[in-house]
Scaffold this motif. Sequence first.
Motif, PDB file in Angstrom:
ATOM      1  N   ARG A  57       0.854  -1.192   0.000  1.00 46.91           N
ATOM      2  CA  ARG A  57       0.000   0.000   0.000  1.00 46.91           C
ATOM      3  C   ARG A  57       0.887   1.239   0.000  1.00 46.91           C
ATOM      4  O   ARG A  57       1.468   1.582   1.028  1.00 46.91           O
ATOM      5  N   GLY A  84       1.860  -4.195   6.028  1.00 46.88           N
ATOM      6  CA  GLY A  84       1.265  -4.352   7.359  1.00 46.88           C
ATOM      7  C   GLY A  84      -0.146  -4.882   7.250  1.00 46.88           C
ATOM      8  O   GLY A  84      -0.792  -5.162   8.247  1.00 46.88           O
ATOM      9  N   TYR A  85      -0.644  -4.974   6.023  1.00 48.14           N
ATOM     10  CA  TYR A  85      -2.046  -5.368   5.813  1.00 48.14           C
ATOM     11  C   TYR A  85      -2.127  -6.671   5.013  1.00 48.14           C
ATOM     12  O   TYR A  85      -2.887  -6.754   4.056  1.00 48.14           O
ATOM     13  N   ALA A  86      -1.359  -7.643   5.411  1.00 50.84           N
ATOM     14  CA  ALA A  86      -1.325  -8.899   4.655  1.00 50.84           C
ATOM     15  C   ALA A  86      -2.629  -9.666   4.827  1.00 50.84           C
ATOM     16  O   ALA A  86      -3.201  -9.702   5.910  1.00 50.84           O
ATOM     17  N   THR A  87      -3.101 -10.238   3.728  1.00 51.39           N
ATOM     18  CA  THR A  87      -4.207 -11.200   3.807  1.00 51.39           C
ATOM     19  C   THR A  87      -3.818 -12.366   2.924  1.00 51.39           C
ATOM     20  O   THR A  87      -2.944 -12.237   2.065  1.00 51.39           O
ATOM     21  N   ALA A  91      -1.494 -12.135  -0.440  1.00 54.30           N
ATOM     22  CA  ALA A  91      -0.242 -12.896  -0.475  1.00 54.30           C
ATOM     23  C   ALA A  91      -0.256 -13.902  -1.630  1.00 54.30           C
ATOM     24  O   ALA A  91       0.719 -14.023  -2.376  1.00 54.30           O
ATOM     25  N   ALA A 104       5.156  -9.949   6.163  1.00 51.33           N
ATOM     26  CA  ALA A 104       4.127  -9.183   6.883  1.00 51.33           C
ATOM     27  C   ALA A 104       4.786  -8.380   7.987  1.00 51.33           C
ATOM     28  O   ALA A 104       5.638  -8.892   8.720  1.00 51.33           O
ATOM     29  N   LYS A 105       4.388  -7.115   8.132  1.00 50.97           N
ATOM     30  CA  LYS A 105       4.873  -6.289   9.237  1.00 50.97           C
ATOM     31  C   LYS A 105       4.129  -6.672  10.502  1.00 50.97           C
ATOM     32  O   LYS A 105       2.967  -7.073  10.408  1.00 50.97           O
TER      33      LYS A 105
ATOM     34  N   ASP B  37      -8.477  -4.080   8.398  1.00 52.78           N
ATOM     35  CA  ASP B  37      -7.622  -2.884   8.290  1.00 52.78           C
ATOM     36  C   ASP B  37      -7.689  -2.084   9.588  1.00 52.78           C
ATOM     37  O   ASP B  37      -6.665  -1.602  10.086  1.00 52.78           O
ATOM     38  N   THR B  40      -5.678  -3.780  12.203  1.00 50.79           N
ATOM     39  CA  THR B  40      -4.238  -3.561  11.997  1.00 50.79           C
ATOM     40  C   THR B  40      -3.850  -2.170  12.469  1.00 50.79           C
ATOM     41  O   THR B  40      -2.830  -1.992  13.126  1.00 50.79           O
ATOM     42  N   GLY B  47      -1.886  -9.316   9.879  1.00 60.69           N
ATOM     43  CA  GLY B  47      -1.088  -9.800   8.752  1.00 60.69           C
ATOM     44  C   GLY B  47      -0.200 -10.967   9.144  1.00 60.69           C
ATOM     45  O   GLY B  47       0.001 -11.896   8.368  1.00 60.69           O
ATOM     46  N   LYS B  48       0.324 -10.925  10.350  1.00 59.41           N
ATOM     47  CA  LYS B  48       1.170 -12.028  10.830  1.00 59.41           C
ATOM     48  C   LYS B  48       0.355 -13.310  10.958  1.00 59.41           C
ATOM     49  O   LYS B  48       0.828 -14.407  10.648  1.00 59.41           O
ATOM     50  N   GLU B  50      -2.372 -13.979   9.244  1.00 62.14           N
ATOM     51  CA  GLU B  50      -2.708 -14.436   7.894  1.00 62.14           C
ATOM     52  C   GLU B  50      -1.511 -15.155   7.259  1.00 62.14           C
ATOM     53  O   GLU B  50      -1.670 -16.193   6.609  1.00 62.14           O
ATOM     54  N   MET B  51      -0.316 -14.604   7.471  1.00 64.14           N
ATOM     55  CA  MET B  51       0.854 -15.219   6.863  1.00 64.14           C
ATOM     56  C   MET B  51       1.219 -16.550   7.521  1.00 64.14           C
ATOM     57  O   MET B  51       1.770 -17.437   6.871  1.00 64.14           O
ATOM     58  N   VAL B  54      -0.855 -18.852   5.581  1.00 65.17           N
ATOM     59  CA  VAL B  54      -0.336 -19.082   4.218  1.00 65.17           C
ATOM     60  C   VAL B  54       0.883 -19.997   4.267  1.00 65.17           C
ATOM     61  O   VAL B  54       1.034 -20.902   3.452  1.00 65.17           O
ATOM     62  N   ARG B  92     -15.302 -14.007   6.247  1.00 65.53           N
ATOM     63  CA  ARG B  92     -15.083 -15.461   6.228  1.00 65.53           C
ATOM     64  C   ARG B  92     -16.148 -16.165   7.066  1.00 65.53           C
ATOM     65  O   ARG B  92     -16.972 -16.879   6.532  1.00 65.53           O
ATOM     66  N   GLY B 328       6.127  -0.376  11.609  1.00 66.13           N
ATOM     67  CA  GLY B 328       6.128  -1.829  11.447  1.00 66.13           C
ATOM     68  C   GLY B 328       7.510  -2.431  11.336  1.00 66.13           C
ATOM     69  O   GLY B 328       7.656  -3.612  11.044  1.00 66.13           O
TER      70      GLY B 328
END
Lengths: 136, 502
Positions: A57, A84-87, A91, A104-105, B37, B40, B47-48, B50-51, B54, B92, B328
């Motif tokens: 972003r 910072g806004y990972a989904t 990804a 991801a931050k 958002d 966050t 995000g962490k 979500e990752m 993944v 979801r 971040g």
Amino acid sequence: MTPGFEVLLVDDEPIVGKRLRTALERAGYRVEVCETGASALARIEEHAHDIVVTDIRIDEVDGIEILKAVKARRPETPTILITGYATVEVAREALARGAFDFLAKPFRPKDLLRVVDRAAAQIEERGGKGGPAEGP
Amino acid sequence: MQIICVSRGTYEGGKELAEALAKRLGIPCLAREEATDAATRAGIHVGKLEMAVVRRHPLSEYLAVEREKFQAFITATLCERAREEGLVYHGRTGHLVLPGVSPVFRIRVIADTEARIAQTMDRLGLSREKARLFNEQVDEDIRRWVRVLYNVDGESPDLYDVVVNLSHVSVENAASALVAMAQLPEFQVTPASRRALEDLHLAARCRLAIGGDRRTRGMQVRVRADRGRVSVTWLPRDRKAAPAVPSILEEIEGVREVVCTMATTNLLWIEEDVDPDSETLPQILEIAEKWNAAVEILRLEDGEGEAEAAPAGASGEPGIPDTEAEGGILDDGVEVERLPEDAGVRETMGRLVSAGRAGGYRAVRGGAREILQSLDRTSSYSLVVVGRVFSSKGVSTAKRLSRELAGSLADALRVPVIGSDELRSQYLFGPGHWLKLALHGALAALLLFLVFTYQAPILEFLARGGTRHRILAAAALFLFVPLFAHLYGSFARYLFRLMKIE
């Protein structure tokens, strides 16, 4: 890692650019920072950086646009996305479009350095600086 | 007031349906992306999480705390938005953060595989094969996300009131039908459901306040609210931070009373090679569930010297980094999400975290003395389970050392110390226990039957005069009573174990 790889770092937050630049330069990389998506696109047109690191972003030109631009011009250039806004959707989209990795931050500069080193090592394996590289 | 939750995947039309529903009902619409958002921006590391999904990483304890904060944030957001005018939320599995609010209208949106592939190809400009792979990966990620956050199968129809396939019906027609359904009495908010919503909202705000305070932000807590009475349950390892909780919560509007209790106890599991696929883990988890206990893993390494250091937060508070000021980017010295190096421990910790039963991890090199030195003696352990240890010493020596270790721990901690192979026989109901249950029950019943069938001769025997006879009667009673007590006691023990009553 062979020093001298050129890294284009794109992030609209000056503090992020400053801290990551310091960490990468300390490790021997040459770093150019762009704070807008448009200026990053212009630099990608003009110059072939070895590795691109971009926030997702930024402004009206986002990190995915930059990834697309890099892949269109030099598909072998490893592009690392940070956000910072990972989904999972973002990804997966980034990886499907050929991103080298996705961070991801919050993260530490050494976490990014590890990924950049991996990208540099892959460039070297593929025939040295400027050679072809593939994502993980 | 109407609350509608639309569960959607990628390119299934759920967003369009939710927006159409909100427009027709005249109530606000909220997308998951807006909520995440906002989470966050509020400092929650979504995000962490979500990752981690993944990358198929097990959740660390730091991420387990972030998960709690994220769930609380979504609950608070949905409650806040819904309680004024109602809300259509699309994401979801939003309805899972509103348990007990029965009038939530839960809609699952799906679409045919080919239609989704075409959408993905069109929007992302991918080849057919890449688009198919993208959809499959995202679907699997979302399934995993729902499993990690709520421990349910998000695609199970049980979770929804209606499943709509938007490849077979247009968004507008589906919205018309669903608006009509939404008027049913089952989906109207009642005073009871409004109160449930208020309680959930207060509990979520309290959870966020605990997560937002520097003193308590690493605590793993369960927060419940009932008409202003807030109860907070915390893990034994958080006892240093716990005293700050009441003063934090008393500031929150709507809180009348705060009750803080420590989660009952810890189970200590000592193992040399922690294997997530062994029989021990599900058995320990079953006991932890029954006892409302947290499981602390102690990996005993052979030899002397330094063992692998416990990851941040393993035996204290999870290392929650402060990211507000640095965009971040953390300092290199900050320990974030450091998982155990051992893959077995990592996976096992992930499963314990998913089950909400993680009580920390430490690695110790040496024997009983080193273990006792490493333990926080103020922790309350209810049970110590010793698995396979000292395996490099040979079978007989390993057995002897294990026995000595168990003895030393039992003496020092004053709690039961058992081998992992004894878990089922001592604390759980296994297949072999059916026979024991039946046998003890039958023998106890037989004794009762004989006593009541032959009451007259038994009474005559007991009442007969003479010293010799009285001694004989006393001896018979002396034998009979413990025999019956043993049989009935064993029967009752196995029965309670079967019923999972401790």
